[in-house]
Design a protein around this motif. Structure first.
Motif, PDB file in Angstrom:
ATOM      1  N   THR A  78      -7.222 -15.721 -13.407  1.00 45.21           N
ATOM      2  CA  THR A  78      -7.175 -14.295 -13.732  1.00 45.21           C
ATOM      3  C   THR A  78      -6.609 -14.021 -15.120  1.00 45.21           C
ATOM      4  N   ASP A  79      -7.216 -13.066 -15.810  1.00 44.29           N
ATOM      5  CA  ASP A  79      -6.729 -12.607 -17.109  1.00 44.29           C
ATOM      6  C   ASP A  79      -5.816 -11.398 -16.965  1.00 44.29           C
ATOM      7  N   ILE A  80      -6.084 -10.568 -15.950  1.00 46.00           N
ATOM      8  CA  ILE A  80      -5.331  -9.329 -15.729  1.00 46.00           C
ATOM      9  C   ILE A  80      -5.029  -9.210 -14.241  1.00 46.00           C
ATOM     10  N   MET A  81      -3.813  -8.811 -13.916  1.00 42.81           N
ATOM     11  CA  MET A  81      -3.445  -8.551 -12.527  1.00 42.81           C
ATOM     12  C   MET A  81      -2.806  -7.171 -12.428  1.00 42.81           C
ATOM     13  N   THR A  82      -3.201  -6.423 -11.423  1.00 44.10           N
ATOM     14  CA  THR A  82      -2.547  -5.162 -11.086  1.00 44.10           C
ATOM     15  C   THR A  82      -2.046  -5.286  -9.660  1.00 44.10           C
ATOM     16  N   ILE A  83      -0.756  -5.109  -9.470  1.00 43.68           N
ATOM     17  CA  ILE A  83      -0.139  -5.359  -8.169  1.00 43.68           C
ATOM     18  C   ILE A  83       0.623  -4.121  -7.725  1.00 43.68           C
ATOM     19  N   ASP A  84       0.357  -3.674  -6.497  1.00 47.79           N
ATOM     20  CA  ASP A  84       1.054  -2.527  -5.921  1.00 47.79           C
ATOM     21  C   ASP A  84       1.702  -2.938  -4.606  1.00 47.79           C
ATOM     22  N   TYR A  85       2.900  -2.423  -4.371  1.00 46.59           N
ATOM     23  CA  TYR A  85       3.604  -2.674  -3.113  1.00 46.59           C
ATOM     24  C   TYR A  85       4.210  -1.369  -2.629  1.00 46.59           C
ATOM     25  N   ARG A  86       3.947  -1.036  -1.357  1.00 45.39           N
ATOM     26  CA  ARG A  86       4.424   0.230  -0.793  1.00 45.39           C
ATOM     27  C   ARG A  86       4.985  -0.006   0.608  1.00 45.39           C
ATOM     28  N   VAL A  87       6.095   0.672   0.903  1.00 41.42           N
ATOM     29  CA  VAL A  87       6.661   0.647   2.255  1.00 41.42           C
ATOM     30  C   VAL A  87       6.552   2.055   2.813  1.00 41.42           C
ATOM     31  N   ARG A  88       5.920   2.176   3.989  1.00 41.58           N
ATOM     32  CA  ARG A  88       5.667   3.487   4.576  1.00 41.58           C
ATOM     33  C   ARG A  88       6.178   3.543   6.017  1.00 41.58           C
ATOM     34  N   GLY A  89       6.354   4.770   6.505  1.00 39.24           N
ATOM     35  CA  GLY A  89       6.825   4.965   7.866  1.00 39.24           C
ATOM     36  C   GLY A  89       8.332   4.777   7.955  1.00 39.24           C
ATOM     37  N   PHE A  90       8.819   4.602   9.179  1.00 42.40           N
ATOM     38  CA  PHE A  90      10.242   4.350   9.386  1.00 42.40           C
ATOM     39  C   PHE A  90      10.427   3.699  10.747  1.00 42.40           C
ATOM     40  N   THR A  91      11.546   3.058  10.898  1.00 46.84           N
ATOM     41  CA  THR A  91      11.976   2.548  12.190  1.00 46.84           C
ATOM     42  C   THR A  91      13.368   3.108  12.453  1.00 46.84           C
ATOM     43  N   ARG A  92      13.940   2.850  13.617  1.00 44.29           N
ATOM     44  CA  ARG A  92      15.237   3.432  13.957  1.00 44.29           C
ATOM     45  C   ARG A  92      16.210   2.350  14.445  1.00 44.29           C
ATOM     46  N   ASP A  93      17.488   2.559  14.101  1.00 42.25           N
ATOM     47  CA  ASP A  93      18.489   1.684  14.694  1.00 42.25           C
ATOM     48  C   ASP A  93      18.872   2.232  16.066  1.00 42.25           C
ATOM     49  N   LYS A  94      19.802   1.588  16.710  1.00 36.95           N
ATOM     50  CA  LYS A  94      20.180   1.950  18.080  1.00 36.95           C
ATOM     51  C   LYS A  94      20.736   3.371  18.181  1.00 36.95           C
ATOM     52  N   GLU A  95      21.320   3.854  17.095  1.00 33.05           N
ATOM     53  CA  GLU A  95      21.882   5.206  17.097  1.00 33.05           C
ATOM     54  C   GLU A  95      20.843   6.261  16.742  1.00 33.05           C
ATOM     55  N   GLY A  96      19.607   5.831  16.462  1.00 33.40           N
ATOM     56  CA  GLY A  96      18.549   6.776  16.132  1.00 33.40           C
ATOM     57  C   GLY A  96      18.400   7.057  14.649  1.00 33.40           C
ATOM     58  N   LYS A  97      19.231   6.435  13.808  1.00 35.42           N
ATOM     59  CA  LYS A  97      19.137   6.644  12.361  1.00 35.42           C
ATOM     60  C   LYS A  97      17.865   6.005  11.826  1.00 35.42           C
ATOM     61  N   LYS A  98      17.144   6.748  11.012  1.00 33.72           N
ATOM     62  CA  LYS A  98      15.894   6.247  10.455  1.00 33.72           C
ATOM     63  C   LYS A  98      16.166   5.229   9.341  1.00 33.72           C
ATOM     64  N   LEU A  99      15.372   4.182   9.323  1.00 32.25           N
ATOM     65  CA  LEU A  99      15.402   3.180   8.258  1.00 32.25           C
ATOM     66  C   LEU A  99      14.041   3.193   7.582  1.00 32.25           C
ATOM     67  N   TYR A 100      14.022   3.495   6.284  1.00 28.84           N
ATOM     68  CA  TYR A 100      12.763   3.637   5.561  1.00 28.84           C
ATOM     69  C   TYR A 100      12.369   2.379   4.782  1.00 28.84           C
ATOM     70  N   ILE A 101      13.267   1.433   4.694  1.00 31.57           N
ATOM     71  CA  ILE A 101      12.963   0.133   4.100  1.00 31.57           C
ATOM     72  C   ILE A 101      13.982  -0.852   4.657  1.00 31.57           C
ATOM     73  N   ASP A 102      13.579  -2.098   4.850  1.00 31.95           N
ATOM     74  CA  ASP A 102      14.476  -3.052   5.493  1.00 31.95           C
ATOM     75  C   ASP A 102      14.809  -4.250   4.616  1.00 31.95           C
ATOM     76  N   HIS A 103      14.498  -4.152   3.313  1.00 28.09           N
ATOM     77  CA  HIS A 103      14.871  -5.235   2.408  1.00 28.09           C
ATOM     78  C   HIS A 103      15.051  -4.671   1.007  1.00 28.09           C
ATOM     79  N   ASP A 104      15.876  -5.356   0.224  1.00 28.76           N
ATOM     80  CA  ASP A 104      16.113  -4.940  -1.154  1.00 28.76           C
ATOM     81  C   ASP A 104      14.948  -5.378  -2.032  1.00 28.76           C
ATOM     82  N   ILE A 105      14.534  -4.519  -2.965  1.00 26.40           N
ATOM     83  CA  ILE A 105      13.529  -4.882  -3.952  1.00 26.40           C
ATOM     84  C   ILE A 105      13.758  -4.045  -5.206  1.00 26.40           C
ATOM     85  N   SER A 106      13.777  -4.711  -6.351  1.00 26.72           N
ATOM     86  CA  SER A 106      13.917  -4.017  -7.627  1.00 26.72           C
ATOM     87  C   SER A 106      12.655  -4.130  -8.466  1.00 26.72           C
TER      88      SER A 106
END
Length: 269
Positions: A164-192
């Motif tokens: 490849t000469d050119i790459m275009t890369i997209d990454y998206r996290v969508r939706g949510f999950t919940r912990d035991k207390e019902g708090k929403k988690l919108y991402i489950d890992h660190d990414i910079s």
């Protein structure tokens, strides 16, 4: 249970975050005549046939620990191919901590991780410029997963699977999950940055630009090959067979094509 790089979070139900990786690559070639153009398209269709693409996607499923439910593949006339994998959760084993770090994935040794229902697709688009002698091959790969593992772990293998000469890369996290207390988690890992999932030796070969929207868990990286060797863009012959003026003109056309795709706009010279 859902693991992060720092701790383990007990979830209410299962991890239903959807993580989507879009990997878009381009290969550029100079095809002066109709015969050269047809030969290049034939080469691309053979090199990246539905059968070869199916093998690439199968390796991706191994890397992310998926179980294949269904495969659909098709070679198109006059050119191009598509493959779609419907996948489900694979065997669950102890998840290595490093899988949640921003680091390149394997090549292509099997790494089995928790994964819920998802899909992987690839489409190819060979095409040519109507008058400038430029032929372009584009491949679009989408890896969408639910569960703990990020599809970014397949990125290293995908990069090594295409010239490849050119790459275009997209990454998206969508939706949510919940912990035991019902708090929403919108991402489950660190990414910079998506770049952290690309090996240093590959990063050294490309100019890279990030456009990230951290609040929306949306990440975008564009990559353009640094070194330009005209011989790599001539199909069936080398620059030694060209005059200095011809080589200069062809090189300018190819570099213009690369820049236009990389910056996403037409460039007037």
């Amino acid at each position: 249970m859902s693991s992060t790089s720092e701790n383990t979070i007990e979830l209410h139900g299962f991890n239903n975050l959807t993580k989507s990786l879009s990997f878009n690559m381009y290969d550029i070639c100079y095809t002066k005549t109709k015969e050269e153009r047809e030969a290049y398209i034939e080469y691309i269709d053979e090199e990246y046939s539905a059968e070869r693409l199916t093998k690439i996607l199968k390796a991706v499923t191994d890397i992310i620990g998926a179980h294949v439910l269904n495969v659909a593949q098709q070679d198109y006339v006059p050119q191009g191919a598509s493959v779609t994998y419907l996948i489900s959760e694979g065997p669950i084993v102890e998840v290595p901590t490093e899988s949640f770090e921003e680091s390149p994935g394997p090549l292509p040794e099997s790494v089995v991780m928790q994964l819920d229902k998802s899909h992987i697709t690839v489409h190819t688009y060979p095409e040519y410029h109507p008058s400038e002698g430029i032929s372009t091959f584009r491949a679009d790969i989408d890896v969408s997963t639910c569960g703990e593992i990020s599809p970014l772990k397949a990125l290293n293998y995908l990069i090594h699977s295409f010239d490849t000469d050119i790459m275009t890369i997209d990454y998206r996290v969508r939706g949510f999950t919940r912990d035991k207390e019902g708090k929403k988690l919108y991402i489950d890992h660190d990414i910079s940055s998506i770049q952290n999932y690309i090996p240093e030796e590959v990063q050294d070969e490309y100019d890279m630009i990030d456009v990230n929207i951290y609040q929306a868990h949306t990440f975008h990286t564009k990559c353009k090959i640094k070194e330009f060797d005209l011989d790599q863009y001539l199909f069936g012959y080398t620059k030694d067979s060209l005059t200095h003026e011809e080589a200069k003109e062809i090189a300018e056309r190819i570099q213009k094509e690369i820049d236009e795709i990389y910056y996403g706009k037409n460039i007037d010279i």
